[in-house]
Design an enzyme around this catalytic site. Structure first.
Site, PDB file in Angstrom:
ATOM      1  N   CYS A 296      27.641  36.177  29.373  1.00 33.59           N
ATOM      2  CA  CYS A 296      26.328  36.972  29.075  1.00 33.59           C
ATOM      3  C   CYS A 296      25.607  35.721  28.152  1.00 33.59           C
ATOM      4  CB  CYS A 296      26.315  38.020  28.185  1.00 33.59           C
ATOM      5  SG  CYS A 296      27.027  39.338  28.933  1.00 33.59           S
TER       6      CYS A 296
ATOM      7  N   ARG B 160      25.696  29.604  32.017  1.00 31.72           N
ATOM      8  CA  ARG B 160      26.742  30.401  31.729  1.00 31.72           C
ATOM      9  C   ARG B 160      27.250  31.157  32.836  1.00 31.72           C
ATOM     10  NH1 ARG B 160      27.006  30.441  25.881  1.00 31.72           N
ATOM     11  NH2 ARG B 160      27.541  32.487  25.782  1.00 31.72           N
TER      12      ARG B 160
ATOM     13  N   TRP C  92      26.854  39.317  32.562  1.00 33.36           N
ATOM     14  CA  TRP C  92      27.895  39.094  33.350  1.00 33.36           C
ATOM     15  C   TRP C  92      28.770  40.190  33.406  1.00 33.36           C
ATOM     16  CZ3 TRP C  92      33.215  38.434  33.103  1.00 33.36           C
ATOM     17  CH2 TRP C  92      33.899  37.771  34.320  1.00 33.36           C
TER      18      TRP C  92
ATOM     19  N   ASN D 115      26.792  40.876  24.208  1.00 31.36           N
ATOM     20  CA  ASN D 115      28.081  40.166  24.844  1.00 31.36           C
ATOM     21  C   ASN D 115      29.243  40.605  24.309  1.00 31.36           C
ATOM     22  OD1 ASN D 115      29.653  38.024  26.011  1.00 31.36           O
ATOM     23  ND2 ASN D 115      28.796  36.404  24.619  1.00 31.36           N
ATOM     24  N   GLY D 116      30.163  40.852  25.274  1.00 29.18           N
ATOM     25  CA  GLY D 116      31.626  41.220  24.974  1.00 29.18           C
ATOM     26  C   GLY D 116      32.118  42.550  25.345  1.00 29.18           C
TER      27      GLY D 116
ATOM     28  N   GLU E  18      43.869  20.630  40.278  1.00 30.15           N
ATOM     29  CA  GLU E  18      42.264  20.688  39.895  1.00 30.15           C
ATOM     30  C   GLU E  18      41.471  20.626  41.102  1.00 30.15           C
ATOM     31  OE1 GLU E  18      40.513  21.759  37.394  1.00 30.15           O
ATOM     32  OE2 GLU E  18      38.907  20.673  37.439  1.00 30.15           O
TER      33      GLU E  18
ATOM     34  N   LYS F  50      38.676  23.442  42.196  1.00 27.44           N
ATOM     35  CA  LYS F  50      37.372  23.073  42.277  1.00 27.44           C
ATOM     36  C   LYS F  50      36.717  23.415  43.896  1.00 27.44           C
ATOM     37  CE  LYS F  50      36.810  22.160  39.463  1.00 27.44           C
ATOM     38  NZ  LYS F  50      36.207  22.375  38.079  1.00 27.44           N
TER      39      LYS F  50
ATOM     40  N   GLU G  33      36.340  27.337  43.775  1.00 27.22           N
ATOM     41  CA  GLU G  33      34.954  27.889  42.709  1.00 27.22           C
ATOM     42  C   GLU G  33      33.870  27.674  43.387  1.00 27.22           C
ATOM     43  OE1 GLU G  33      36.163  26.809  38.369  1.00 27.22           O
ATOM     44  OE2 GLU G  33      35.723  25.073  39.486  1.00 27.22           O
TER      45      GLU G  33
ATOM     46  N   HIS H 271      59.891  24.006  50.605  1.00 26.74           N
ATOM     47  CA  HIS H 271      60.484  25.208  50.078  1.00 26.74           C
ATOM     48  C   HIS H 271      59.329  26.486  50.330  1.00 26.74           C
ATOM     49  CE1 HIS H 271      63.688  23.157  48.287  1.00 26.74           C
ATOM     50  NE2 HIS H 271      62.576  22.350  47.704  1.00 26.74           N
TER      51      HIS H 271
ATOM     52  N   LYS I 125      30.447  30.339  32.815  1.00 28.50           N
ATOM     53  CA  LYS I 125      30.878  29.315  32.318  1.00 28.50           C
ATOM     54  C   LYS I 125      31.640  29.251  30.968  1.00 28.50           C
ATOM     55  CE  LYS I 125      30.388  24.579  31.877  1.00 28.50           C
ATOM     56  NZ  LYS I 125      31.238  23.703  32.695  1.00 28.50           N
TER      57      LYS I 125
END
Ligand code: HGA
Length: 611
Positions: A2, A27, A75, A100-101, A483, A487, A490, A506, A606
Site C-alpha cells: 500500500c 510498490r 494491495w 497499510n498493514g 535468482e 526473476k 516474477e 535425484h 515492492k
C-alpha cells in the site's frame, strides 16, 4: 505494498496526492482512492480499481478539490480487489481513513461495532479503524486523542492516516510496524509511506517511530510517542532529487535499473576499500568492537535478498572460514532458533521495511546474538535504525518490483562483509588484497556483460511460448540460478525452478523433455567438469540447453545446445555478480515478448510491509 499520501496546505492538495500515488506505484497495488474535504462538513471520495491513471480519469470527470486530503494505493490482504474495498474508508460521512498493514483482531472488533449499529461497506480489516475513531469522536474526543484510543484496541500492524471532514484542521497519523514519514514545508505539511512520494513538495522529513501518533496541521506537527508523551523526531534533509525516479530513455524501470548496475556496484564499493583492505568503519562505529567477537553468522532475509544471503554463505565459509547459515525470515521468526555464542545476526532487505525481516530482527534482539547487522538500501528505514551494524548498498531508488540492482549491490556489500571478517580472522593479507582487487573489477565486468544484450534478446523467443523452465548452477552460482528462476517467474509468469545441477538426477530430470528449456550458468571453476556431466544428462533426455558459459569451458554450441559466451577471466568471487546480469536480461526480454507488466507484475508488491 500500500502507498499512503496525506496533505494539508493552503491550496487544493488533490494534484499532490495523485502525484504522490504515482510516485509510489512501484510498490505494487491493485486499486486506489482519494478523499478530500473541499470545505468543513463536506467529504469528497473517489476510488477506482486498477492503476492511478483510472483514479485520475475519475477525478478529471468529477474533480475533488480541497486543502486537506488523503490518498491510498491498496494491495489487498483482506477482501477482494473491488472499489468498495479500496481505501479511503469512511465512517459517518465525516471520518476518512487509509491504512497499510493488517489488523489481526478485526473480526471481534467488527462484531462489536456491528452490535453498536455501525454498517460495514467493505470486507476489509481496515474499516473497523474508521468506525472506532468515529465512535470516539462522536463521544466528543479530540481527533488526536480519538486515534490514540482507537489504536490501543488494535493488534497487528498499521500505518494509518485519518482526517475529520467536520473539523478539517488536521490530519492524524499513527504507526506500528508499517512505515510513515512526515514531510515538512512552509505553510503546508504532508505524510507518506516513503519519501519518494513527497520529493516534489519537500526535502525535509521526520520518520515516525514505533507507536508514534502525530497531529499534522498546516503550520505545525506534534508527535506523541507510544505512551502519549510529546516527542521530537529528528528532521532529515533528503539528498534525493525528485527526478531520481524517472525512467528516462528506457522502456521500463527494470531495464534502466539493470543498466545502472556498474555504477551502483561501484558506488557500493567506493570509500569502503582502501588500498588493499576493507574499512571496518563502513559498518558503523561499533564495528571495531563487534567484528573481533564474531564466530559465526546467521543470515535472515526474504525473496531476492535471501538469494544474496545464500551467495554470502560461500563468501563467508570459503573465503573467511567462518560458519554461516541462511534462512527465510518468515520461518525464522517462529522457529525459536538456538543461538551459539559469538553469532552475528545479519538481516538483508532492499527497503528495510520488509515486515518478515523486521520482525525477525526484533526477535533476534532477544536471543543473545553478539550483535545485529543490516544490509539495506534505504538509509532512513526501520531496519537500519534498529540494527547495531549497518552497511548501506548504494543502488539508489529501485522502482521495478523485480529487484535487480538492489541484488547485485547486496552481493557487493556481502563481499565486503566477508572480507572484513576475513581480515579479523587473520586470513593471509595477500589473499584479502587479491579479493579486494577482484571486487573492484566487478563494475567493469558487468559493463562488458551488458553488451551481450542483443544476443540474449535473440534467445527470448525460444521461451515466450513455454510454461516451464529449469535453471541450473553449482556452488556460488547455484543461488544465482535460483535468482534467475525467481526473476522469470516474477515478470514473465513462466513457472521456473532452480536446482543445484548435481540434484537433477535425484528427481527433476523426470521433467526434462524438448518442451522444457534448461538454462545453465557455467563459470570456469572447480565444479565445471561436474556441471558439464549434468548438462550431458539433460541433452541425453532431449532437453534443450541454454548455457551462459565462460570462454574457457569448452562448452560449444551444437544441436540443442545454445551458448552465450561470457567475458573472459571472471574469478569465482566475481561470478555471482556478473552471471546475474544475463539472467536478468533474459527474464526481461521474455516478459516484454509476453506483454506482461514488467515493472509492476501482477499480485506482487515492492516493499512487502505485511507479514
Ligand atoms: N489490510 C488492508 C491493507 C492492506 C495493505 O496494507 N497492503 O499493503 C486491506 O486489505 O485493505
Amino acid at each position: 505494498m500500500c502507498g499512503i499520501v496525506g496533505a494539508i496546505a493552503p491550496q487544493d492538495v488533490s494534484p499532490v496526492l495523485v502525484e504522490g500515488l504515482r510516485r509510489l506505484e512501484y510498490r505494487g497495488y491493485d486499486s486506489t482512492g482519494v478523499a478530500v474535504a473541499p470545505q468543513a462538513g463536506t467529504l469528497c471520495l473517489r476510488r477506482a480499481v486498477g492503476k492511478v491513471a483510472m483514479l485520475q480519469q475519475r477525478l478529471d470527470a468529477a474533480p475533488c478539490a480541497g486543502p486537506i486530503g488523503i490518498a491510498h494505493s491498496r494491495w489487498a490482504t483482506h477482501g477482494g480487489v473491488t472499489e468498495a474495498n479500496a481505501h479511503p474508508h469512511v465512517s459517518g460521512d465525516r471520518i476518512a481513513l487509509i491504512h497499510n498493514g493488517i489488523i489481526e483482531n478485526y473480526v471481534e472488533l467488527r462484531s462489536e461495532l456491528v452490535a453498536q449499529g455501525y454498517a460495514f461497506a467493505s470486507e476489509t480489516d481496515t474499516e473497523v479503524i474508521a468506525h472506532l475513531v468515529h465512535d470516539h469522536v462522536k463521544q466528543g474526543l479530540d481527533l488526536t486523542v480519538a486515534v490514540q484510543q482507537a489504536v490501543r484496541r488494535l493488534t497487528g500492524a498499521y500505518a494509518i492516516v485519518v482526517f475529520d471532514a467536520q473539523q478539517p484542521d488536521r490530519i492524524v497519523v499513527a504507526r506500528i510496524a508499517s512505515p510513515l514519514v512526515v514531510g515538512l514545508a512552509e505553510g503546508a505539511n504532508y505524510v507518506a509511506s516513503d519519501v519518494q512520494a513527497l520529493l516534489p513538495v519537500t526535502k525535509r522529513f521526520q520518520f515516525l517511530e514505533e507507536g508514534d501518533v502525530a497531529d499534522i496541521r498546516r503550520d505545525s506537527v506534534t508527535i506523541f510517542d507510544a505512551d502519549g508523551h510529546p516527542v521530537q523526531r529528528p528532521v532529515h534533509e533528503s539528498s534525493l532529487s525528485a527526478d531520481a525516479v524517472e525512467r528516462g530513455e528506457y522502456a521500463h524501470y527494470m531495464l534502466k535499473e539493470i543498466h545502472e548496475q556498474p555504477r551502483a556496484i561501484a558506488d557500493t564499493l567506493s570509500e569502503r576499500i582502501v588500498s588493499d583492505h576493507v574499512l571496518e568503519a563502513a559498518f558503523g562505529p561499533r564495528a571495531a568492537q563487534v567484528l573481533p567477537l564474531v564466530q559465526q553468522v546467521h543470515i535472515v532475509a526474504c525473496g531476492t535478498s535471501y538469494h544474496a544471503g545464500l551467495v554470502a554463505r560461500y563468501y563467508l565459509e570459503q573465503g573467511a572460514r567462518i560458519p554461516c547459515t541462511v534462512e527465510v525470515a518468515s520461518e525464522y521468526r517462529y522457529r525459536n532458533p538456538v543461538v551459539m555464542p559469538g553469532t552475528l545476526f545479519l538481516a538483508i532487505s532492499q527497503s528495510g521495511e520488509t515486515a518478515d525481516t523486521l520482525a525477525a530482527l526484533r526477535e533476534a534482539r532477544k536471543l543473545g546474538y553478539v550483535a545485529t547487522a543490516a544490509i539495506c538500501n534505504v538509509p532512513e528505514s526501520s531496519l537500519v535504525r534498529e540494527s547495531d551494524l549497518v552497511l548501506m548498498t548504494r543502488a539508489g531508488p529501485e522502482i521495478g518490483v523485480a529487484s535487480t540492482k538492489a541484488f547485485t549491490t547486496q552481493l557487493a556489500a556481502l563481499g565486503l562483509l566477508g572480507l572484513a571478517i576475513a581480515q579479523r580472522r587473520g586470513i593471509d593479507r595477500r589473499i584479502v588484497a587479491l579479493y579486494t582487487r577482484q571486487m573492484r573489477q566487478v563494475p567493469e565486468m558487468v559493463e562488458h556483460t551488458l553488451k551481450l544484450d542483443a544476443a540474449i534478446r535473440g534467445w527470448a523467443q525460444a521461451f515466450s511460448d513455454k510454461h516451464h523452465a529449469l535453471f541450473l548452477g553449482r556452488g556460488p552460482t547455484w543461488p544465482i540460478a535460483m535468482e534467475g528462476a525467481l526473476k522469470l517467474k516474477e515478470i514473465s509468469y513462466i513457472h521456473a525452478e532452480a536446482y543445484a545441477a548435481g540434484e537433477l538426477k535425484h528427481g527433476p530430470l523426470a521433467l526434462v523433455d524438448h518442451d522444457m528449456p534448461v538454462i545453465a550458468v557455467a563459470p570456469n571453476n572447480t565444479l565445471l567438469e561436474k556441471l558439464k556431466s549434468n548438462l550431458q544428462e539433460v541433452r541425453a533426455r532431449g532437453g534443450r540447453l541454454f548455457v551462459f558459459a565462460d570462454p574457457n569451458t569448452g562448452i560449444e554450441p551444437s544441436e540443442g545446445v545454445d551458448v552465450i559466451t561470457m567475458p573472459d577471466h571472471i574469478e569465482p568471487l566475481q561470478a555471482p555478480l556478473v552471471y546475474t546480469i544475463p539472467l536478468q536480461l533474459l527474464s526481461y526480454h521474455v516478459a516484454v515478448l509476453r506483454g506482461t507488466d514488467v515493472d509492476q507484475p501482477r499480485n506482487l508488491a515492492k516493499s512487502v510491509t505485511v507479514e
